[in-house]
Enzyme design. Structure first.
Site, PDB file in Angstrom:
ATOM      1  CB  ILE A  31     -15.033  77.881  33.845  1.00  0.00           C
ATOM      2  CG1 ILE A  31     -15.692  79.206  34.268  1.00  0.00           C
ATOM      3  CG2 ILE A  31     -16.079  76.935  33.239  1.00  0.00           C
ATOM      4  CD1 ILE A  31     -16.290  80.029  33.145  1.00  0.00           C
TER       5      ILE A  31
ATOM      6  CG  ASP B 263      -4.278  75.852  32.539  1.00  0.00           C
ATOM      7  OD1 ASP B 263      -5.255  76.454  32.063  1.00  0.00           O
ATOM      8  OD2 ASP B 263      -3.370  76.433  33.185  1.00  0.00           O
TER       9      ASP B 263
ATOM     10  CG  ASN C 252      -6.645  81.027  23.213  1.00  0.00           C
ATOM     11  OD1 ASN C 252      -5.508  80.591  23.070  1.00  0.00           O
ATOM     12  ND2 ASN C 252      -7.151  81.343  24.392  1.00  0.00           N
TER      13      ASN C 252
ATOM     14  CB  ALA D  63     -14.971  78.886  26.015  1.00  0.00           C
TER      15      ALA D  63
ATOM     16  CG  ASP E 102     -24.028  78.149  25.803  1.00  0.00           C
ATOM     17  OD1 ASP E 102     -25.203  78.265  25.389  1.00  0.00           O
ATOM     18  OD2 ASP E 102     -23.589  78.795  26.773  1.00  0.00           O
TER      19      ASP E 102
ATOM     20  CD  GLU F 280     -22.044  83.850  20.822  1.00  0.00           C
ATOM     21  OE1 GLU F 280     -21.857  82.636  20.673  1.00  0.00           O
ATOM     22  OE2 GLU F 280     -22.149  84.409  21.936  1.00  0.00           O
TER      23      GLU F 280
HETATM   24  C1  COI Z   1     -18.973  85.869  29.891  1.00  0.00           C
HETATM   25  O1  COI Z   1     -19.197  86.199  31.062  1.00  0.00           O
HETATM   26  O2  COI Z   1     -17.868  86.026  29.371  1.00  0.00           O
HETATM   27  C2  COI Z   1     -20.056  85.248  29.125  1.00  0.00           C
HETATM   28  O3  COI Z   1     -19.771  84.580  28.169  1.00  0.00           O
HETATM   29  C3  COI Z   1     -21.471  85.551  29.525  1.00  0.00           C
HETATM   30  C4  COI Z   1     -22.000  86.723  28.792  1.00  0.00           C
HETATM   31  C5  COI Z   1     -22.433  86.358  27.417  1.00  0.00           C
HETATM   32  C6  COI Z   1     -23.174  87.374  29.477  1.00  0.00           C
END
Ligand code: COI
Length: 323
Positions: free
Chosen positions: A154, A173, A209, A231, A256, A261
């Site tokens: 990503i 990285d 992390n 992330a 995000d 969460e």
């Molecule tokens: C992942 O693929 O690790 C994501 O963060 C997406 C998931 C919440 C559906």
């Protein structure tokens, strides 16, 4: 191979499950709910469960073992929701998949642009028909240095996409990649923190992390820095981030994902009291955009999640794990 799918969404995933399972001759059943200790009996007699980011703790793993499940397939990139040590102890394999990296990469860049153009503030004021200019002055991407923390698939895609904007891109990285060197300069963490106007996180949510960005790290960053996290919430020490927003160290945060969460996102809470206080605090700031973990949510990525997870599970049983 028999697969039981949890959290299946009728409106976007069902058709892909039907198609790929039909094509490969995989027998599957499903529910729209997350796996709980009580409903793991639904998976009795199935070889594999297919899940998204719902917590799979030791208690659930014991139940899965009793149900005869041999593989936990997460149709996600991250696997931080699964107690992998417990799974190994009970002899259950864990697998994940990858999907179109542009889904999250585009989203991270969208958040950067929203921050540069003060979009949250403008959108709020526009609802009240305040179309003034004061307080809305934006900045242009090509004038910025963007620091990407994490150069996996990503992070690398973000670097490539950003090259079209003309900004300077730094990337941190341990495993530099030749192709990515065309778009970004590999630097160490201290340089990334010191020189970046925008810092975007693209590392996984491992215990190693946990809170990798806290007071000490914010202190090394530029005043008014923009923080983008698409992330995992656990990467940032939230009270330290709130302090940094209130002191002006952080000029914009595009989140995000946030800590704790799980159980909140992907459900409708319109008539409920939300108890995640950090979420309420962060969501209240005009310079913080909190979004419900949707970076992944594109047609291509959803199709990949379903198709790749079914193919990988099928291969696991037909060819053996390591082939
Ligand atoms: C992942 O693929 O690790 C994501 O963060 C997406 C998931 C919440 C559906």
């Amino acid at each position: 191979m028999k697969m039981f799918v949890y959290s299946l969404r009728e409106y976007d995933e069902r058709k892909y499950f039907d198609d790929i399972c039909g094509e490969l001759g995989v027998e599957y059943e499903s529910t729209d709910v997350v796996p709980t200790v009580d409903n793991i009996s639904l998976a009795d007699g199935f070889d594999v469960i297919n899940i998204i980011t719902c917590p799979i703790d030791e208690e659930r793993i014991i139940r899965l073992k009793e149900a005869g499940v041999k593989l936990i397939m997460s149709r996600t990139v991250g696997t931080d929701h699964i107690d992998k040590e417990a799974a190994a102890r009970y002899g259950i394999s864990v697998m994940n998949i990858s999907y179109s990296p542009a889904a999250v990469a585009d989203y991270a860049i969208m958040l950067m642009l929203m921050g540069l153009r003060k979009l949250k503030y403008i959108a709020i004021r526009t609802i009240g028909r305040d179309y003034g200019l004061e307080g809305r002055l934006g900045r242009e991407m090509h004038e910025c240095t963007v620091g990407l923390y994490g150069g996996g698939y990503i992070g690398k895609t973000v670097a490539k996409e950003l090259s079209g904007f003309g900004c300077k891109t730094l990337i941190c990285d341990r495993h530099p990649d030749e192709e990515t060197k065309k778009y970004a300069e590999y630097v160490d963490e201290d340089r990334l923190f010191a020189e970046s106007d925008i810092i975007s996180l693209h590392v996984s949510g491992t215990q190693e992390n946990f809170h990798m960005i806290g007071r000490e790290e914010f202190a090394k960053m530029k005043d008014g820095v923009m923080i983008i996290n698409t992330a995992r919430g656990l990467l940032i020490d939230t009270p330290a981030m709130i302090e940094a927003i209130e002191s002006g160290k952080i000029g914009f945060a595009g989140l995000d994902v946030i800590e704790n969460e799980k159980g909140m996102y992907y459900f409708d809470h319109e008539d409920r009291i939300l108890t995640n206080k950090d979420f309420s605090i962060l969501n209240g700031y005009p310079n913080v955009m909190v979004l419900p973990h949707m970076g992944f949510y594109t047609e291509s990525a959803v199709r990949d999640m379903v198709v790749n997870s079914v193919i990988a599970a099928n291969d696991y049983f037909s060819k053996g794990e390591n082939e």
